[in-house]
Design a protein around this motif. Structure first.
Motif, PDB file in Angstrom:
ATOM      1  N   GLY B 178       0.823  -1.213   0.000  1.00 30.62           N
ATOM      2  CA  GLY B 178       0.000   0.000   0.000  1.00 30.62           C
ATOM      3  C   GLY B 178       0.853   1.256   0.000  1.00 30.62           C
ATOM      4  O   GLY B 178       0.544   2.229  -0.686  1.00 30.62           O
ATOM      5  N   PHE B 182      -0.187   2.993  -3.272  1.00 27.56           N
ATOM      6  CA  PHE B 182      -1.181   4.055  -3.101  1.00 27.56           C
ATOM      7  C   PHE B 182      -0.575   5.341  -2.533  1.00 27.56           C
ATOM      8  O   PHE B 182      -0.922   6.426  -2.966  1.00 27.56           O
ATOM      9  CB  PHE B 182      -2.327   3.558  -2.215  1.00 27.56           C
ATOM     10  N   VAL B 183       0.309   5.202  -1.543  1.00 29.91           N
ATOM     11  CA  VAL B 183       0.852   6.406  -0.921  1.00 29.91           C
ATOM     12  C   VAL B 183       1.819   7.113  -1.868  1.00 29.91           C
ATOM     13  O   VAL B 183       1.843   8.333  -1.961  1.00 29.91           O
ATOM     14  CB  VAL B 183       1.555   6.056   0.402  1.00 29.91           C
ATOM     15  N   GLY B 212       1.082   9.531  -6.065  1.00 32.18           N
ATOM     16  CA  GLY B 212       0.572   8.941  -4.835  1.00 32.18           C
ATOM     17  C   GLY B 212      -0.449   9.805  -4.148  1.00 32.18           C
ATOM     18  O   GLY B 212      -0.603  10.987  -4.449  1.00 32.18           O
ATOM     19  N   TRP B 213      -1.164   9.198  -3.222  1.00 34.80           N
ATOM     20  CA  TRP B 213      -2.235   9.905  -2.513  1.00 34.80           C
ATOM     21  C   TRP B 213      -1.765  10.357  -1.135  1.00 34.80           C
ATOM     22  O   TRP B 213      -2.568  10.856  -0.354  1.00 34.80           O
ATOM     23  CB  TRP B 213      -3.456   8.998  -2.369  1.00 34.80           C
ATOM     24  N   THR B 215      -0.265   9.639   2.836  1.00 38.73           N
ATOM     25  CA  THR B 215      -0.951   8.825   3.849  1.00 38.73           C
ATOM     26  C   THR B 215      -2.308   9.453   4.103  1.00 38.73           C
ATOM     27  O   THR B 215      -2.406  10.590   4.530  1.00 38.73           O
ATOM     28  CB  THR B 215      -0.166   8.785   5.171  1.00 38.73           C
ATOM     29  N   SER B 219      -5.715   5.877   0.817  1.00 40.11           N
ATOM     30  CA  SER B 219      -4.611   4.915   0.702  1.00 40.11           C
ATOM     31  C   SER B 219      -4.818   3.734   1.636  1.00 40.11           C
ATOM     32  O   SER B 219      -4.684   2.570   1.232  1.00 40.11           O
ATOM     33  CB  SER B 219      -3.282   5.580   1.055  1.00 40.11           C
ATOM     34  N   THR B 223      -5.646  -0.210   0.680  1.00 42.20           N
ATOM     35  CA  THR B 223      -4.755  -1.274   1.142  1.00 42.20           C
ATOM     36  C   THR B 223      -5.549  -2.328   1.905  1.00 42.20           C
ATOM     37  O   THR B 223      -5.400  -3.531   1.656  1.00 42.20           O
ATOM     38  CB  THR B 223      -3.663  -0.682   2.047  1.00 42.20           C
ATOM     39  N   THR B 295       0.137   3.594   5.725  1.00 44.66           N
ATOM     40  CA  THR B 295      -0.692   4.145   4.661  1.00 44.66           C
ATOM     41  C   THR B 295      -1.732   5.156   5.130  1.00 44.66           C
ATOM     42  O   THR B 295      -2.177   5.976   4.335  1.00 44.66           O
ATOM     43  CB  THR B 295      -1.443   3.022   3.917  1.00 44.66           C
TER      44      THR B 295
END
Lengths: 262, 393
Positions: B178, B182-183, B212-213, B215, B219, B223, B295
């Motif tokens: 994650g 995602f982060v 990324g997004w 934390t 995110s 995850t 995350t």
């Protein structure tokens, strides 16, 4: 449709199977089948278990397509004069016009009304009065209207086994198919329910063309106009029912009918 | 020949020890089961005894509202010369010290142990909503495809095996995944791509940048979704398979397309089971710590996600500007990092010096957490019962 075709001296067959071979993968299930089903007649397919009668029935609405690797390897199936394996055949339209009733009654766990209306709904019918009318007509045809008209919104699973099977017939004829295929519709029913469905079949033949698979030879005699006898994937004999049962041309048919089968 | 009646017992045991072994086996199994039950009850009881007094009160309103409605804060404990302890927060400490005057002896501060746990409760709720939403959409789509569309064969077996293996991946690995996916790299729309952007696609009015997004709830939720995905796929597929094949055949024979068949005569009857499995997924997602550590979760945050700091607007700001700020604050529920219950419990238990005050906050949090998870599980059982009664076949 019926007025024109019956008026002619020799109406074209509604279903015509020509020199058809059918296999499940490598194993061949049907050999060189030729069959003509006339409008508004009941045609019975009989034969011992595993002879391919259900497979032949399922060729007519292409239900065998659901089985991977199953296919027609030779010949053709014509319904209303059209080869149903042509690329421009829409399966949903074919199956709307060739209805089917299965061995095991399997109403959806929905209301009686929704069961009958299902076919029309998936074909886009939204008009309530059209649906109401179709439900009443179909249930009447299936001799259920009088019994069920007051509880159309009860769950279909609350019905008895015989009523469930007649509901399945009503569901299948709601889309007004030309042909109604029945795969051993009475094999799970008691004698009284069976009798009701057999009586129904004569009525149904007035409106539809019926092809029925049965393992019960008395049933074939009682309900059908024509009978086809299949054995080991071959169509042994196809004749008017009375002729086939009283005066079979083939030795194999005779021994099957007498029960002295090798 | 008629047998001669004798007084001997014809059914006497043969002393081979067969009965003794039967008894031994029965008791071994029984003791094993008892141990499991006793340990489970002991855990529950322990948490109840230690945690319930924190959450409940003997006087109206019987619930410690402060504990459930305030954010975590540092607890100040002031001791006077007589040995009395006075608990207060950072604002009350000075006033009390002044009032005590010479009577003041000592002051202790315990991080995170004052106030309440509203922040972690809200954070966990948001994470669960996002993760279950994502996991249900992806999981049910995947299950429908595998069960209804995919052709049987080697490929399908491999996909199934992969999904089963996914269930066995340690959750900390999901956390790192994650973090990376995602982060740090997920695509987002920005005006100017950050330096760390993996690559960016200019679209004219904005730029799609893979940077990324950060934390945040999104995110963490994504995850967690991947953590519970295998459970949801497997359970959904089983529920779809449990719908009788006859329904599909009948529907197709009436001329329905495959999708119509699924929509009207398969999915409605599989839904109860799918929902049950998703609620169990909620319990799992709520309880995971490792996937959210990198995350989404913070050890401490003094704001709820929708209370984001924004520059104050000038007095003559238009309604539109106010509205824009409100929207930005609202989307904070996705774009802000949060506290979460399991991570909060970990912080209280492992990151601060242990004493009676920290312990009290710990057990209170654990108790609330357990009640939340238990009520989710209970609601899943009830939901299943009701839907089963409705869609029976």
């Amino acid at each position: 449709m019926s007025a024109d075709s019956t008026a002619q001296s020799t109406p074209p067959p509604v279903v015509q199977v020509r020199d058809m071979d059918f296999s499940y993968g490598a194993s061949k299930a049907l050999f060189d089948i030729n069959l003509k089903v006339e409008y508004h007649r009941v045609t019975a397919l009989i034969g011992p278990s595993g002879c391919g009668k259900s497979t032949l029935l399922r060729c007519i609405n292409r239900m065998n397509d659901r089985v991977p690797s199953a296919r027609v390897t030779k010949g053709e199936v014509l319904v209303k004069g059209k080869n149903i394996h042509d690329a421009d055949v829409d399966l949903t339209q074919l199956r709307k016009q060739v209805g089917m009733v299965f061995q095991k009654s399997n109403p959806f766990p929905k209301s009686i009304y929704e069961n009958v209306a299902y076919g029309l709904r998936i074909h886009g019918e939204k008009n309530k009065s059209v649906l109401d009318e179709a439900v009443e007509r179909s249930l009447s045809h299936a001799a259920l209207w009088e019994e069920l008209k007051d509880r159309l919104h009860a769950n279909a699973l609350a019905l008895s086994g015989g009523q469930q099977q007649r509901l399945c017939i009503a569901r299948a004829i709601a889309t007004v198919p030309d042909v109604l295929l029945m795969d051993e519709p009475c094999s799970a029913l008691d004698p009284i329910s069976t009798l009701k469905i057999e009586e129904l079949m004569h009525q149904l033949a007035k409106e539809f063309t019926v092809v029925i698979v049965t393992h019960n030879m008395q049933q074939a005699v009682r309900v059908s106009d024509y009978t086809a006898f299949l054995h080991l994937g071959k169509l042994v004999e196809f004749a008017p029912t009375e002729e086939l049962f009283t005066n079979p041309r083939e030795k194999l048919t005779e021994s099957y009918l007498r029960g002295t089968f090798s | 020949m008629t047998p001669v009646p004798t007084n001997d017992n014809p059914f006497a045991g043969d002393n081979s020890g067969i009965q003794q072994r039967e008894t031994a086996a029965r008791w071994a199994l029984r003791i094993g089961s008892y141990i499991v039950v006793i340990i489970t009850l002991a855990i529950m009881l322990h948490i109840f005894i230690k945690g319930a007094p924190v959450v409940f009160r003997s006087q109206w309103p019987f619930v410690n509202t402060q504990f459930l409605t305030e954010l975590p804060a540092t607890l100040h404990v002031i001791e006077d010369q007589q040995g009395n302890h006075i608990e207060t927060d950072v604002n009350g400490a000075d006033a009390i010290k002044k009032k005590l005057g010479d009577n003041f002896r000592a002051e202790k501060t315990i991080s995170y142990s004052g106030g309440g746990i509203l922040g972690p409760i809200v954070g966990t709720a948001l994470l669960v909503v996002v993760s279950v939403g994502v996991a249900l959409f992806l999981g049910v789509a995947c299950a429908i495809y595998l069960s209804e569309y995919a052709k049987h064969g080697k490929f399908l077996e491999m996909v199934r095996l992969a999904i089963l293996n996914l269930a066995g991946v340690p959750s900390v690995v999901f956390g790192l995944f994650g973090l990376g996916a995602f982060v740090l790299t997920a695509p987002t729309f920005v005006d100017v791509p950050a330096d760390r952007s993996v690559f960016s696609i200019p679209l004219g009015f904005t730029t799609l940048s893979f940077e990324g997004w950060d934390t945040c709830v999104l995110s963490g939720g994504f995850t967690l979704a991947f953590v519970i995905l295998p459970v949801i796929i497997t359970a959904s597929e089983q529920c779809l398979q449990a719908v009788p094949q006859g329904f599909r055949e009948t529907s197709m024979a009436l001329g329905a397309t495959r999708w119509q068949t699924i929509r009207y005569s398969v999915l409605p009857f599989a839904t109860p089971g799918i929902l049950t499995s998703s609620i169990l997924g909620i319990a799992r997602a709520a309880g995971e710590t490792a996937p959210i550590m990198f995350t989404a979760a913070l050890a401490f945050k003094d704001k709820l996600p929708w209370q984001k700091d924004l520059p104050p607007l000038p007095a003559d700001a238009s309604i539109f500007a106010h509205w824009e700020q409100s929207v930005a604050r609202f989307f904070g529920i996705f774009t802000e990092s949060v506290q979460a219950l399991p991570y909060h419990i970990y912080t209280l238990a492992a990151k601060i010096p242990q004493n009676e005050y920290a312990e009290r906050a710990q057990y209170g949090s654990v108790f609330v957490f357990l009640v939340l998870v238990a009520s989710l599980a209970a609601s899943s059982v009830m939901l299943r019962k009701r839907l089963r009664a409705k869609y029976r076949w």
